[in-house]
Scaffold this motif. Sequence first.
Motif, PDB file in Angstrom:
ATOM      1  N   ALA A  43       0.826  -1.213   0.000  1.00 33.94           N
ATOM      2  CA  ALA A  43       0.000   0.000   0.000  1.00 33.94           C
ATOM      3  C   ALA A  43       0.859   1.261   0.000  1.00 33.94           C
ATOM      4  N   VAL A  44       1.984   1.229   0.738  1.00 38.30           N
ATOM      5  CA  VAL A  44       2.899   2.376   0.741  1.00 38.30           C
ATOM      6  C   VAL A  44       3.437   2.624  -0.662  1.00 38.30           C
ATOM      7  N   ILE A  45       3.867   1.544  -1.328  1.00 41.66           N
ATOM      8  CA  ILE A  45       4.406   1.677  -2.690  1.00 41.66           C
ATOM      9  C   ILE A  45       3.333   2.239  -3.627  1.00 41.66           C
ATOM     10  N   CYS A  46       2.110   1.715  -3.505  1.00 42.41           N
ATOM     11  CA  CYS A  46       1.011   2.216  -4.347  1.00 42.41           C
ATOM     12  C   CYS A  46       0.756   3.704  -4.077  1.00 42.41           C
ATOM     13  N   ALA A  47       0.705   4.080  -2.789  1.00 45.34           N
ATOM     14  CA  ALA A  47       0.398   5.472  -2.422  1.00 45.34           C
ATOM     15  C   ALA A  47       1.466   6.422  -2.955  1.00 45.34           C
ATOM     16  N   VAL A  48       2.733   6.032  -2.789  1.00 44.82           N
ATOM     17  CA  VAL A  48       3.819   6.898  -3.238  1.00 44.82           C
ATOM     18  C   VAL A  48       3.836   6.996  -4.762  1.00 44.82           C
ATOM     19  N   PHE A  49       3.647   5.855  -5.431  1.00 42.62           N
ATOM     20  CA  PHE A  49       3.669   5.830  -6.895  1.00 42.62           C
ATOM     21  C   PHE A  49       2.529   6.672  -7.472  1.00 42.62           C
ATOM     22  N   ILE A  50       1.318   6.437  -6.977  1.00 37.77           N
ATOM     23  CA  ILE A  50       0.156   7.193  -7.468  1.00 37.77           C
ATOM     24  C   ILE A  50       0.333   8.689  -7.206  1.00 37.77           C
ATOM     25  N   SER A  51       0.828   9.015  -6.015  1.00 32.35           N
ATOM     26  CA  SER A  51       0.976  10.425  -5.652  1.00 32.35           C
ATOM     27  C   SER A  51       2.000  11.127  -6.541  1.00 32.35           C
TER      28      SER A  51
ATOM     29  N   VAL B 166     -14.005   5.289  -9.555  1.00 26.98           N
ATOM     30  CA  VAL B 166     -13.382   4.485  -8.500  1.00 26.98           C
ATOM     31  C   VAL B 166     -11.945   4.938  -8.254  1.00 26.98           C
ATOM     32  N   GLY B 167     -11.321   5.530  -9.292  1.00 27.82           N
ATOM     33  CA  GLY B 167      -9.972   6.069  -9.095  1.00 27.82           C
ATOM     34  C   GLY B 167      -9.986   7.251  -8.150  1.00 27.82           C
ATOM     35  N   THR B 168     -10.971   8.127  -8.338  1.00 26.92           N
ATOM     36  CA  THR B 168     -11.120   9.266  -7.431  1.00 26.92           C
ATOM     37  C   THR B 168     -11.379   8.793  -6.007  1.00 26.92           C
ATOM     38  N   ALA B 169     -12.263   7.812  -5.889  1.00 28.97           N
ATOM     39  CA  ALA B 169     -12.619   7.309  -4.559  1.00 28.97           C
ATOM     40  C   ALA B 169     -11.430   6.652  -3.871  1.00 28.97           C
ATOM     41  N   GLY B 170     -10.442   6.194  -4.645  1.00 28.01           N
ATOM     42  CA  GLY B 170      -9.293   5.518  -4.049  1.00 28.01           C
ATOM     43  C   GLY B 170      -8.075   6.395  -3.869  1.00 28.01           C
TER      44      GLY B 170
ATOM     45  N   PHE C 120      -3.810   8.787 -15.644  1.00 28.25           N
ATOM     46  CA  PHE C 120      -2.936   7.662 -15.325  1.00 28.25           C
ATOM     47  C   PHE C 120      -3.021   7.366 -13.820  1.00 28.25           C
ATOM     48  N   ALA C 121      -2.948   8.416 -13.007  1.00 23.50           N
ATOM     49  CA  ALA C 121      -3.011   8.238 -11.554  1.00 23.50           C
ATOM     50  C   ALA C 121      -4.359   7.645 -11.132  1.00 23.50           C
ATOM     51  N   PHE C 122      -5.459   8.118 -11.763  1.00 23.66           N
ATOM     52  CA  PHE C 122      -6.774   7.578 -11.430  1.00 23.66           C
ATOM     53  C   PHE C 122      -6.859   6.094 -11.763  1.00 23.66           C
ATOM     54  N   GLY C 123      -6.297   5.709 -12.908  1.00 24.37           N
ATOM     55  CA  GLY C 123      -6.324   4.306 -13.310  1.00 24.37           C
ATOM     56  C   GLY C 123      -5.600   3.429 -12.299  1.00 24.37           C
ATOM     57  N   LEU C 124      -4.456   3.894 -11.844  1.00 22.51           N
ATOM     58  CA  LEU C 124      -3.681   3.125 -10.870  1.00 22.51           C
ATOM     59  C   LEU C 124      -4.408   3.044  -9.521  1.00 22.51           C
ATOM     60  N   ALA C 125      -5.020   4.150  -9.105  1.00 28.41           N
ATOM     61  CA  ALA C 125      -5.760   4.133  -7.839  1.00 28.41           C
ATOM     62  C   ALA C 125      -6.960   3.193  -7.927  1.00 28.41           C
ATOM     63  N   ALA C 126      -7.632   3.207  -9.087  1.00 28.23           N
ATOM     64  CA  ALA C 126      -8.789   2.323  -9.271  1.00 28.23           C
ATOM     65  C   ALA C 126      -8.374   0.858  -9.184  1.00 28.23           C
TER      66      ALA C 126
ATOM     67  N   GLY D  92      -9.424   4.207 -19.691  1.00 30.39           N
ATOM     68  CA  GLY D  92     -10.488   3.415 -19.081  1.00 30.39           C
ATOM     69  C   GLY D  92     -10.013   2.083 -18.528  1.00 30.39           C
ATOM     70  N   PHE D  93      -8.725   1.776 -18.694  1.00 29.95           N
ATOM     71  CA  PHE D  93      -8.272   0.435 -18.331  1.00 29.95           C
ATOM     72  C   PHE D  93      -8.174   0.221 -16.823  1.00 29.95           C
ATOM     73  N   GLY D  94      -8.192   1.299 -16.059  1.00 28.86           N
ATOM     74  CA  GLY D  94      -8.212   1.139 -14.606  1.00 28.86           C
ATOM     75  C   GLY D  94      -9.409   0.314 -14.150  1.00 28.86           C
ATOM     76  N   THR D  95     -10.526   0.390 -14.909  1.00 30.35           N
ATOM     77  CA  THR D  95     -11.709  -0.409 -14.572  1.00 30.35           C
ATOM     78  C   THR D  95     -11.401  -1.898 -14.700  1.00 30.35           C
ATOM     79  N   VAL D  96     -10.671  -2.251 -15.767  1.00 22.26           N
ATOM     80  CA  VAL D  96     -10.279  -3.657 -15.941  1.00 22.26           C
ATOM     81  C   VAL D  96      -9.355  -4.079 -14.794  1.00 22.26           C
TER      82      VAL D  96
END
Length: 564
Positions: A121-129, A257-261, A452-458, A518-522
């Motif tokens: 989760a730390v890696i995801c948070a830092v990468f997305i941010s 869902v990307g925004t929500a995440g 891109f960031a939204f897709g990764l968060a989703a 749109g691939f974040g949904t997948v």
Amino acid sequence: MDPILLWTIIIVGASFALYIGIAIWSRAGSTSEFYVAGGSVPPLANGMATAADWMSAASFISMAGLIAFMGRDGSVYLMGWTGGYVLLALLLAPYLRKFGKFTVPDFVGDRYYSSTARLVAVICAVFISFVYVAGQMRGVGIVFSRFLNVEVELGVVIGMIIVFFYAVFGGMKGITYTQVAQYCVLIFAYLVPAIFISLLLTGNVIPQIGFGSTMLGSEQSILERLDGLSTEFGFDAYTSGALAQIDVFFITLALMVGTAGLPHVIVRFFTVPKVRDARKSALYALIFIVLLYATAPAIAAFARVNLFETINNVQYEEVPDWFKTWENTGLIVFDDKNEDGIIQYRADETINELHIDRDIIVLANPEIADLPAWVIGLVAAGGVAAALSTAAGLLLVISTSVAHDLVKRELAPEISDKKELMIARIAAGFAVIIAGYFGINPPGFVAQTVAFAFGLAAASFFPAIMLGIFYKRMNKEGAIAGMVAGLVITTAYIVYFTFIRTDLNNLENWWFGISPQGFGTVGMLVNFIVAIVVSKFTAPPPMEIQNLVENIRIPRELTDDESK
């Protein structure tokens, strides 16, 4: 001195002085104040700060530009980002607040009783941010390059210095009250030119009504006029759509869902005293956000009409001053292919002579409409406020993930509060430098980077949070496998089409017609499937975790202490 430059210096300079003054007044003195402003922010102030945090440079600068150039297809951004906030406010925020953790990695680590899950989760948070903050810093550079006549690179550096000051010293406390001021600046800057232009084009003072009204001196409405101009020059009608239906659905859902995440928005609900205050601030934020989002379609339509009518089929020597000023930034390019000296803006790329960066539409709109210089300076201040408010929130997520989730919770649990605070500030400082680098060397234009960031968060956070709240059988093995699977497949798809084989980035080569946006949904669906399947074949969570999940979902069972 040029009046626009003078007004920009005055208004932007005054706003910077205000931000720095607030940062000094609200300097964080403890880790609690640095991470969550001591949990003492009033709901109204938190609502304004949340709105500023959420409405980034992509919302202020890029969204109207996307709608202006995409027409009806641009509505996916409105629906996705607004729907995402509602999803976050109603479905996730109150439960996360009850859990009582500072950060999303903290929630993931404790809910899944796993250091590995926390690390992922730390890696995801830092990468997305970092991906998201690069777009914000680029937005600051674009504003400064035009309105202060400096290079984009120098503009990014100026933004870095300002955000470094109040993010590193003020922490969440400083950022929160600065964002309250930034919301006031950005919403005023967004609405004032929209009202002026609506009056000029339609005679209506309310832009949303002007958007559907008849143009002054014409029997056509704004949209009818746009459809006519678009088809006349070879573009699709403004009110038609070119995106495949499946792509519209997947992009909208990925944005929702990307925004929500997104971790920097979620953490805002930890800054209020009680759970019911989190709900109140979520409602306030929604009202403040709608003010801007309901105005964006009108600004997009006004800008598109003015653009067609002021520079298309016009002698290059006779273009307005704003055209050549933006040309100097490289964000407008005129290539006189037939050497007749006339600007021909067409859909057919073989004869089109004009290229306009979508990100300049909101910033250039007041100049295109020939509004007073102070309005143009105000819009510049609004664009900077939107970019800096989100950048500060993201930088805090990075520093908190490193200092609290990684160092304090995993590597050195014995360190003092003072040392943890120092590490958080150092991490924020390094994050500002790296963010500045990506702002100067961006992986794409602002909205593309943010998408891109939204897709990764989703693909990573959203399923882990949803399952963590609503599915007590979800265990650490499933959550980790799901996050990794979702993140890997989404990153691979986006990087392949966006950065490696850009020549294949079209409908014919996309999987089932789904674009990278749109691939974040997948990725999210893959995450859900992998997480549930893996959890079915591994041991269930400990009974205390299952009881905890039951408890946070049922408000009436909370005690007074738990609700604080």
